[in-house]
Scaffold this active site. Structure first.
Site, short mmCIF file in Angstrom:
data_model
loop_
_atom_site.label_atom_id
_atom_site.label_comp_id
_atom_site.label_asym_id
_atom_site.label_seq_id
_atom_site.Cartn_x
_atom_site.Cartn_y
_atom_site.Cartn_z
CB ILE A 169 -15.29 18.02 15.98
CG1 ILE A 169 -15.49 18.00 17.49
CG2 ILE A 169 -15.92 16.81 15.30
CD1 ILE A 169 -16.93 18.22 17.92
CG MET A 215 -15.14 14.61 20.39
SD MET A 215 -16.90 14.24 20.53
CE MET A 215 -17.28 13.74 18.85
CD GLU A 257 -21.66 13.02 15.48
OE1 GLU A 257 -20.67 12.34 15.16
OE2 GLU A 257 -21.78 13.57 16.59
NE ARG A 258 -25.40 8.85 18.09
CZ ARG A 258 -25.31 8.71 19.39
NH1 ARG A 258 -26.36 8.93 20.16
NH2 ARG A 258 -24.15 8.36 19.95
N GLY A 290 -12.69 5.76 22.13
CA GLY A 290 -13.54 6.02 20.99
C GLY A 290 -14.92 6.43 21.48
#
Length: 381
Positions: free
Chosen positions: A124, A126, A242-243, A132
């Site tokens: 992915i 981003m 994700e976290r 960031g």
């Protein structure tokens, strides 16, 4: 005791996966670190064993196992017996769920079976050089050209960037709305899609991290992932998991640092006995053990909440923040107790120390995690 968290079937799965790591991963990890890359055949081998996208329905080649505990087990075993730079969890649990939640039936049928088998590796994209954590600063753009989209821009620090066959790319799609973005599936071989160098990192040496460039890449309309202009909302939906994943990885690495250090201080002789007989060593190890156990209890609760669909963004942020900080303290104390040996890469604590520094940055920095918790307490945007 932690064994009460896992079923008998899950314990059998853990033992099987550990045997796999000892046979297929651990013997090769030093070479992978020197190469800066895990051979893509490892993804296919993981797929053959059923270790990729375990949640995928049987109709798409998966096992149909929704329980996050299985991924938690693999994360823990990777840290203790495998190679942390083998980013199959990113493939299976960070990127592939976007296909599950937002992909059309055609996209799911086209990609998920090949992701389950390991034939198609996912990434992915981003992050950009000037964007960031602040996705609103993103400069990559896509223009609607009628029968296709035209993608231009670049991304940096993309995990699995060299190996990836399909990359989910976030791009701005409305010049009048700076926060409006769309997700696109960019495939290997598309004209104008190029990869830069495999970036030389402080740690996670076996994990390929790349720059990606998009120069007038024609994206078919059927490679738009989800609704046009809803990319930001789609990205936010996956942040809690994700976290949680990042928290699990951090805590597992902390456990690995503890185990290595415990063995070392019990064997290392100093002042007429083992280091473990000295009060300073014993107190530091006791403090480390306590922090890890407290963090583990919270993580196990978060996983239970996630399985029930109840994990909040705040709880996930707390888990990610705390576990990454605990990991940092564990590897630092572990290296210190190794003495000069800890500074040598032949000792695994040295690699764990280098790997750990990214944990307080990726998936949202510690500062952003604290801001999320603070907003929950005090309000604000």
């Amino acid at each position: 005791m932690r064994h009460q968290v896992f079923t008998e079937e899950q314990q059998i799965f853990r033992e099987s996966y550990r045997r796999f790591l000892h046979a297929e991963v651990k013997p090769h990890r030093e070479q992978w670190r020197r190469d800066g890359l895990v051979p893509r055949d490892m993804f296919r081998l993981m797929g053959e064993q059923g270790y990729l996208l375990t949640w995928a329905p049987e109709a798409l080649g998966g096992l149909g196992v929704e329980d996050f505990r299985y991924q938690q087990i693999m994360i823990e075993e990777d840290a203790l017996h495998g190679e942390p730079g083998f980013f199959h969890t990113l493939h299976s649990r960070l990127v592939a769920p976007y296909l599950r939640h937002f992909g059309s039936t055609e996209q799911q049928q086209r990609f998920i079976p090949r992701c389950v088998s390991g034939e198609c590796v996912l990434a992915i994209a981003m992050t950009e050089p000037d964007a960031g954590s602040d996705l609103a600063g993103m400069k990559t753009r896509a223009e609607d050209c009628g029968d296709h989209w035209l993608l231009n821009g670049s991304k940096v620090y993309i995990s699995n960037g060299i190996l990836a066959d399909a990359v989910i790319v976030a791009a701005k799609t409305n010049p009048q709305q700076p926060r409006e973005m769309t997700l696109f599936i960019v495939e290997r071989g598309m004209d104008g899609f190029e990869r830069g160098r495999n970036l030389d990192k402080l740690g996670l040496k076996a994990q390929d991290t790349a720059e990606l460039f998009f120069n007038n890449v024609k994206i078919p309309k059927n490679n738009v992932l989800g609704d046009v202009g809803r990319g930001m909302q789609q990205l936010m939906q996956g942040l809690a998991e994700e976290r949680l994943i990042t928290a699990c990885i951090s805590l597992a690495a902390g456990e690995a640092a503890f185990a290595l250090t415990r063995d070392f201080v019990m064997e290392r002789q100093a002042f007429g006995g083992p280091l473990s007989a000295l009060q300073n060593t014993r107190f530091k190890m006791a403090a480390m053990r306590t922090e890890l156990d407290v963090a583990q209890a919270y993580i196990d609760r978060c996983v239970a909440q996630h399985n029930e669909g109840l994990l909040s963004a705040v709880s996930a942020s707390q888990a990610k923040y705390y576990c990454s900080e605990v990991e940092g303290r564990a590897v630092d104390e572990g290296l210190q107790l190794h003495g000069g040996a800890g500074y040598m890469q032949e000792y695994e604590i040295c690699n764990l120390y280098a790997n750990a520094r990214i944990s307080r940055i990726l998936a949202g920095t510690s500062e952003i995690m604290k801001e999320i918790v603070a907003r929950d307490m005090f309000g604000g945007k």
